[in-house]
Design a protein around this motif. Structure first.
Motif, PDB file in Angstrom:
ATOM      1  N   VAL A   1       0.872  -1.176   0.000  1.00 30.28           N
ATOM      2  CA  VAL A   1       0.000   0.000   0.000  1.00 30.28           C
ATOM      3  C   VAL A   1       0.907   1.223   0.000  1.00 30.28           C
ATOM      4  CG1 VAL A   1      -1.685   1.355   1.300  1.00 30.28           C
ATOM      5  CG2 VAL A   1      -1.907  -1.135   1.195  1.00 30.28           C
ATOM      6  N   VAL A   2       0.639   2.137  -0.924  1.00 30.94           N
ATOM      7  CA  VAL A   2       1.438   3.354  -1.037  1.00 30.94           C
ATOM      8  C   VAL A   2       0.797   4.448  -0.189  1.00 30.94           C
ATOM      9  CG1 VAL A   2       2.317   5.105  -2.622  1.00 30.94           C
ATOM     10  CG2 VAL A   2       2.219   2.695  -3.336  1.00 30.94           C
ATOM     11  N   GLN A   3       1.608   5.143   0.618  1.00 28.84           N
ATOM     12  CA  GLN A   3       1.094   6.171   1.523  1.00 28.84           C
ATOM     13  C   GLN A   3       1.666   7.559   1.256  1.00 28.84           C
ATOM     14  OE1 GLN A   3       0.138   3.762   5.602  1.00 28.84           O
ATOM     15  NE2 GLN A   3       2.279   4.349   5.383  1.00 28.84           N
ATOM     16  N   LYS A   4       2.677   7.645   0.381  1.00 25.87           N
ATOM     17  CA  LYS A   4       3.295   8.933   0.062  1.00 25.87           C
ATOM     18  C   LYS A   4       3.452   9.047  -1.450  1.00 25.87           C
ATOM     19  CE  LYS A   4       4.376   9.425   4.570  1.00 25.87           C
ATOM     20  NZ  LYS A   4       3.715  10.360   5.487  1.00 25.87           N
ATOM     21  N   ASP A   5       3.778  10.229  -1.898  1.00 32.36           N
ATOM     22  CA  ASP A   5       4.072  10.445  -3.311  1.00 32.36           C
ATOM     23  C   ASP A   5       5.388   9.748  -3.655  1.00 32.36           C
ATOM     24  OD1 ASP A   5       4.204  11.343  -5.898  1.00 32.36           O
ATOM     25  OD2 ASP A   5       4.794  13.402  -5.372  1.00 32.36           O
ATOM     26  N   LEU A   6       5.353   8.861  -4.647  1.00 32.61           N
ATOM     27  CA  LEU A   6       6.542   8.090  -5.000  1.00 32.61           C
ATOM     28  C   LEU A   6       7.353   8.698  -6.142  1.00 32.61           C
ATOM     29  CD1 LEU A   6       5.332   4.355  -4.797  1.00 32.61           C
ATOM     30  CD2 LEU A   6       6.358   5.790  -3.026  1.00 32.61           C
ATOM     31  N   THR A   7       6.887   9.776  -6.727  1.00 30.77           N
ATOM     32  CA  THR A   7       7.618  10.346  -7.864  1.00 30.77           C
ATOM     33  C   THR A   7       9.037  10.802  -7.508  1.00 30.77           C
ATOM     34  OG1 THR A   7       6.524  12.492  -7.507  1.00 30.77           O
ATOM     35  CG2 THR A   7       5.518  10.979  -9.094  1.00 30.77           C
ATOM     36  N   PRO A   8       9.335  11.225  -6.264  1.00 27.91           N
ATOM     37  CA  PRO A   8      10.728  11.581  -5.948  1.00 27.91           C
ATOM     38  C   PRO A   8      11.709  10.417  -6.115  1.00 27.91           C
ATOM     39  CG  PRO A   8       9.263  12.530  -4.305  1.00 27.91           C
ATOM     40  CD  PRO A   8       8.431  11.602  -5.145  1.00 27.91           C
ATOM     41  N   LEU A   9      11.220   9.186  -6.125  1.00 30.66           N
ATOM     42  CA  LEU A   9      12.103   8.042  -6.325  1.00 30.66           C
ATOM     43  C   LEU A   9      12.817   8.122  -7.675  1.00 30.66           C
ATOM     44  CD1 LEU A   9       9.882   5.092  -5.007  1.00 30.66           C
ATOM     45  CD2 LEU A   9      12.063   5.840  -4.023  1.00 30.66           C
ATOM     46  N   PHE A  10      12.146   8.696  -8.661  1.00 26.59           N
ATOM     47  CA  PHE A  10      12.713   8.736 -10.006  1.00 26.59           C
ATOM     48  C   PHE A  10      13.874   9.720 -10.128  1.00 26.59           C
ATOM     49  CE2 PHE A  10       8.584   6.860 -10.460  1.00 26.59           C
ATOM     50  CZ  PHE A  10       8.717   5.949 -11.497  1.00 26.59           C
ATOM     51  N   SER A  11      14.009  10.615  -9.202  1.00 28.17           N
ATOM     52  CA  SER A  11      15.106  11.581  -9.237  1.00 28.17           C
ATOM     53  C   SER A  11      16.243  11.214  -8.280  1.00 28.17           C
ATOM     54  CB  SER A  11      14.585  12.989  -8.904  1.00 28.17           C
ATOM     55  OG  SER A  11      13.996  13.014  -7.618  1.00 28.17           O
TER      56      SER A  11
END
Length: 498
Positions: free
Chosen positions: A329-339
């Protein structure tokens, strides 16, 4: 006393005391001549011995009481021979009381030999009891594991009902199939300016929660692209669900693993191994007694479980993806992982060696020189379930070829038993970048004592273990984390629950 035994007279506790006194007086009269014959020797003893203190000491009382208990036991036998059961019962009761008294005295410091306790026998008895209890506990643990495994593998009726309804829609509504064909060639599926996530699963509800929780916590959900791969049985189910529901404008692709013509036994060693007779016997027959229940899970025989090692082949035009298991289950924005800077590594993952048993030697056979000569047994393990993969670095390091090499080396199953983590540890050795622990918190499928603060701070929580959130045996404390992303208002879900 003999007369009482014959006539059935009742002997009370005071009577027993009188009996003891009489017996002692008789012994004193018999022993008197002996004492007189040894006056020379005893004179010295009398001068150094205080008889009053000796008689009144706890040691003396214990000795005398033990002697009288022996005499009383003889009278019990006599009473029974004369059929005086009441007297025998009275004596036995008094003997038990005396034994209890001696036991308490022993606990307070009296010597064990004075109380006639056989410590060695007691210890042996206790050991045998402990061993028996351990055997029962081990048997119960194995049985519990087997039952847990069966429950984890079983498909809940509500989920089966949902699959049936969605499959019927897919077959009954040509418009859904036409819509799927239109979206199959969307340029967004290959746009590296967007954020790409891949999920390999045959569980439509679990996959839906992963997608829904990801978009619900994303700052820009329309920039998310989800690549789902399932099997032939569930392909129509997945398509019908994701085509009929909107996930905040995100793009969703569903593919069928059975349509990957390149994924065959001649190319992928794992396919050849899973189709072999030995593998079938390992999971289905033959070796059942020698294999731990969790190692017989059907997921280890599913090709979907091994697709994580072929991501560049599935998506050749993508540069970076985030891999998600279907029990997260995702609870935070995961887009920062890509940077995140992976420093030239292929795999970004959260390490798990904060728990001592998550090191390489726990997963791999270091008695084999192929392993021991190339790897550090104390190397830190890491987790699958939320991983950032740099596909450019993957191709440069030829990671899939490394995976093939290790699968071929383990054709006989001597390097590791089953699963994807052991070959993953070998394949990505020296190519893994440790991530902050808060990106991925594990254990919600088996650990009842995870710190609430850790769960609240986690970007992704992982229900790894038997107690999946869609099952009745889920841990109730964690279930709401998953339930909040299930659309219970959907008519199919309402019908299937009732």
């Amino acid at each position: 006393m003999g007369k009482d035994a014959a006539t059935g007279g009742r002997v009370s506790a005071p009577g027993l005391v009188l009996l003891v006194v009489h017996h002692n007086q008789h012994e004193d009269r018999v022993e008197q001549p002996v004492l007189e014959r040894n006056t020379g020797l005893d004179q010295v003893a009398h001068e150094s011995l205080n008889f009053t203190e000796e008689i009144l000491s706890a040691r003396s009382f214990s000795r005398q009481l033990a002697e009288q208990m022996t005499l009383a036991k003889a009278y019990v036998i006599i009473a029974k021979e004369h059929n005086n059961l009441h007297l025998a019962w009275e004596l036995s009761s008094n003997i038990r009381n005396c034994q209890l008294l001696l036991s308490k005295a022993a606990m307070r410091g009296s010597q064990a030999e004075d109380a006639h306790y056989d410590i060695a026998t007691t210890i042996m008895t206790m050991k045998s009891h402990i061993q028996a209890l351990e055997e029962r506990a081990n048997a119960a643990t194995v049985q519990s594991t087997v039952f847990g495994q069966l429950a984890a593998e079983a498909l809940p009726k509500s989920l089966h009902c949902l699959n049936v309804k969605l499959t019927a829609d897919w077959l009954r509504k040509p418009s859904l199939q036409e819509l799927a064909d239109e979206k199959r060639n969307s340029p967004r599926l290959m746009d590296n300016n967007l954020y790409h996530f891949c999920i390999f699963s045959d569980n439509v509800l679990a996959t839906s929660v992963v997608v829904n929780s990801t978009v619900s916590n994303a700052d820009h959900p329309k920039q998310l692209v989800f690549h789902i791969v399932t099997n032939g049985i569930n392909y129509g189910t997945m398509q019908a669900w994701f085509l009929s529901n909107d996930f905040k404008g995100s793009t969703i692709e569903v593919q069928n693993v059975e349509e990957f013509s390149w994924f065959n036994a001649s190319y992928a060693p794992i396919v050849k191994q899973l189709l072999s007779a030995d593998s079938q016997a390992y999971y289905i027959g033959g070796y059942q007694d020698n294999v731990a229940p969790k190692l017989r899970s059907p997921k280890y025989q599913s090709l979907l479980n091994h697709l994580r090692f072929y991501i560049p082949e599935i998506y050749p035009q993508l540069e970076k993806v985030v891999f998600l298991d279907d029990d997260v289950v995702v609870q935070k924005d995961l887009t920062p992982l890509f940077s995140l800077d992976l420093h030239g590594n292929v795999n970004g993952a959260v390490e798990t060696c904060l728990e001592a048993f998550h090191r390489y030697y726990k997963y791999l056979n270091f008695s084999n020189t192929i392993i021991s000569s190339k790897f550090d047994p104390q190397a830190c393990g890491w987790a699958f379930g939320m991983n950032v993969f740099d596909l450019i670095a993957w191709k440069k390091a030829d990671v899939t070829a490394r995976y093939h090499y290790w699968q071929e080396q383990n054709a006989d199953g001597t390097l590791w038993r089953v699963g994807t983590l052991p070959p993953g540890l070998l394949t990505f050795y020296g190519l893994t970048e440790p991530l902050d622990r808060r990106w991925h918190v594990l254990g919600l499928g088996y650990d009842l004592n995870i710190d609430n603060r850790l769960i609240e701070s986690a970007a992704v929580v992982h229900f790894n273990g038997f107690m999946k959130p869609w099952l009745k045996l889920a841990i109730e404390r964690y279930r709401p984390l998953w339930e909040r992303y299930v659309n219970r208002s959907h008519p199919y879900l309402q019908d299937c629950v009732t």
